[in-house]
Design a protein around this motif. Structure first.
Motif, PDB file in Angstrom:
ATOM      1  N   GLY A 246       0.800  -1.042  -0.225  1.00 17.61           N
ATOM      2  CA  GLY A 246      -0.068  -0.022  -0.296  1.00 17.61           C
ATOM      3  C   GLY A 246       0.581   1.681  -0.423  1.00 17.61           C
ATOM      4  N   TYR A 247       0.281   2.428  -0.641  1.00 20.25           N
ATOM      5  CA  TYR A 247       0.907   3.335  -0.718  1.00 20.25           C
ATOM      6  C   TYR A 247      -0.295   5.320  -0.380  1.00 20.25           C
ATOM      7  CZ  TYR A 247       3.926   7.804  -2.448  1.00 20.25           C
ATOM      8  OH  TYR A 247       4.746   8.343  -2.224  1.00 20.25           O
ATOM      9  N   GLN A 248       0.380   5.462   0.980  1.00 24.43           N
ATOM     10  CA  GLN A 248      -0.829   6.874   0.992  1.00 24.43           C
ATOM     11  C   GLN A 248       0.115   8.184   0.880  1.00 24.43           C
ATOM     12  OE1 GLN A 248      -2.149   7.981   4.946  1.00 24.43           O
ATOM     13  NE2 GLN A 248      -3.461   6.258   5.241  1.00 24.43           N
ATOM     14  N   VAL A 249      -0.921   8.960   0.411  1.00 25.01           N
ATOM     15  CA  VAL A 249      -0.362  10.371   0.407  1.00 25.01           C
ATOM     16  C   VAL A 249      -0.931  11.126   1.327  1.00 25.01           C
ATOM     17  CG1 VAL A 249       0.308  12.426  -0.716  1.00 25.01           C
ATOM     18  CG2 VAL A 249       0.899  10.188  -1.573  1.00 25.01           C
ATOM     19  N   ARG A 250      -0.727  11.920   1.769  1.00 24.85           N
ATOM     20  CA  ARG A 250      -1.504  12.764   3.171  1.00 24.85           C
ATOM     21  C   ARG A 250      -1.412  14.226   2.850  1.00 24.85           C
ATOM     22  NH1 ARG A 250      -0.617  12.018   7.843  1.00 24.85           N
ATOM     23  NH2 ARG A 250      -2.871  12.006   9.055  1.00 24.85           N
ATOM     24  N   TYR A 251      -2.325  15.404   2.610  1.00 25.48           N
ATOM     25  CA  TYR A 251      -1.813  16.593   2.378  1.00 25.48           C
ATOM     26  C   TYR A 251      -2.557  17.166   3.271  1.00 25.48           C
ATOM     27  CZ  TYR A 251      -1.609  21.236   0.072  1.00 25.48           C
ATOM     28  OH  TYR A 251      -1.087  22.048  -0.160  1.00 25.48           O
ATOM     29  N   ASN A 252      -1.965  18.422   3.733  1.00 27.48           N
ATOM     30  CA  ASN A 252      -2.629  19.659   4.827  1.00 27.48           C
ATOM     31  C   ASN A 252      -2.082  20.615   4.135  1.00 27.48           C
ATOM     32  OD1 ASN A 252      -4.551  18.829   7.271  1.00 27.48           O
ATOM     33  ND2 ASN A 252      -2.642  17.520   7.161  1.00 27.48           N
ATOM     34  N   SER A 253      -2.988  21.819   3.648  1.00 23.76           N
ATOM     35  CA  SER A 253      -2.330  23.157   3.028  1.00 23.76           C
ATOM     36  C   SER A 253      -1.663  24.203   3.632  1.00 23.76           C
ATOM     37  CB  SER A 253      -4.325  23.735   2.157  1.00 23.76           C
ATOM     38  OG  SER A 253      -5.414  24.223   2.879  1.00 23.76           O
ATOM     39  N   ASP A 254      -2.537  24.216   4.936  1.00 22.21           N
ATOM     40  CA  ASP A 254      -2.329  24.777   6.361  1.00 22.21           C
ATOM     41  C   ASP A 254      -1.472  24.433   7.189  1.00 22.21           C
ATOM     42  OD1 ASP A 254      -2.012  27.398   7.926  1.00 22.21           O
ATOM     43  OD2 ASP A 254      -4.474  27.098   8.818  1.00 22.21           O
ATOM     44  N   VAL A 255      -0.482  25.033   7.132  1.00 24.38           N
ATOM     45  CA  VAL A 255       0.633  24.064   8.397  1.00 24.38           C
ATOM     46  C   VAL A 255       1.600  25.023   9.149  1.00 24.38           C
ATOM     47  CG1 VAL A 255       0.420  22.100   7.164  1.00 24.38           C
ATOM     48  CG2 VAL A 255       2.250  23.481   6.807  1.00 24.38           C
TER      49      VAL A 255
END
Length: 274
Positions: A246-255
């Motif tokens: 499995g391969y997971q990508v997580r993105y938050n625009s405001d950090v």
């Protein structure tokens, strides 16, 4: 990452070979979703440990339950991941030393309940909660309601969509600031906003014992936009057991400053289907 992928492909090749030695169908009525209200599920587990010139420990586990029949399309999940490794820290004397410390600690859980209006469309209510000690947000939770549509469903392929409004609360990760030469940890206030939630789920069976699944989750608001994509390739070894990469990508625009927008995770797990 390359070593993990190579290992996963080798395991998948072995699983494909082993699967030919097993029966392709199950004769146990309890394993047939049509005879138990449409329920099915799977559990995953992966562990890796290294000792010698470096020390690392990684463990991840997943549990998923699904139900689909003439009236309902429901989903429940629980995931956890924890890693330890050697990191460089500064002791009380100012010397830099290696310390075996936690480098990742995350768990998330959620559910969606869908009531079918007809064989393809349904009304869905969903909730999700996530805690991450090293992520862009220490925790985040969302509840939503929306409309779902099964665009395609055959013996080998399934494609479905969900979309609707929701409300999300989250607490951004702590930030460290320099005040008169001293690093001070500042706790961030909890925030909330109305968001739009979208989910795209695609499943495709390549062969009788090999399948690929991709799930894209979107939670977009005016303050923060969160995207998560999970893709996995599973190869059955027996009627119940499989290996999955499995391969997971997580993105938050405001950090917060010093925190990356994108996190990735690659796993090679043993899967038990029930």
């Amino acid at each position: 990452m390359r070593k993990t992928l190579i290992a996963g492909l080798l395991l998948a090749g072995f699983a494909s070979f082993a699967a030919h030695a097993d029966d392709a169908t199950s004769t146990d009525p309890a394993s047939n979703p049509a005879t138990n209200g449409g329920w099915s599920g799977s559990g995953e587990f992966g562990f890796a440990s290294a000792r010698g010139n470096s020390r690392t420990e990684n463990v991840n586990a997943k549990l998923g339950l699904n139900q689909e029949n003439e009236l309902w399309k429901n989903n429940f999940f629980l995931n956890g991941m924890r890693s330890k490794g050697e990191v460089k820290v500064v002791d009380s004397t100012g010397a830099e030393i290696d310390k075996f410390s936690t480098t990742a600690n995350r768990y998330d859980t959620g559910a969606s309940v869908g009531y079918k209006l007809d064989p393809r469309s349904y009304i869905v209510g969903a909730a999700r909660y996530e805690h991450d000690d090293f992520g862009a947000n220490l925790w985040q939770g969302i509840v939503s309601i929306g409309y779902g549509y099964i665009a395609l469903k055959t013996e080998s392929t399934e494609l479905s969509f969900e979309a609707g409004p929701g409300y999300k609360r989250y607490r951004p990760a702590d930030r460290t600031v320099d005040i008169n030469g001293v690093n001070v940890v500042q706790h961030q206030d909890t925030q909330g906003e109305v968001v739009g939630r979208g989910l795209v789920n695609y499943k495709y069976r390549l062969t009788s014992n090999t399948a690929v699944e991709d799930t894209l989750l979107l939670e977009a608001g005016s303050k923060n936009k969160y995207y998560q994509n999970d893709i996995g390739l599973s190869v059955s070894m027996t009627k119940k057991m499989a290996l999955k990469v499995g391969y997971q990508v997580r993105y938050n625009s405001d950090v917060q400053p010093g925190t990356k927008n994108t996190d990735t995770l690659m796993t090679t797990n043993l899967v038990y289907n029930f």
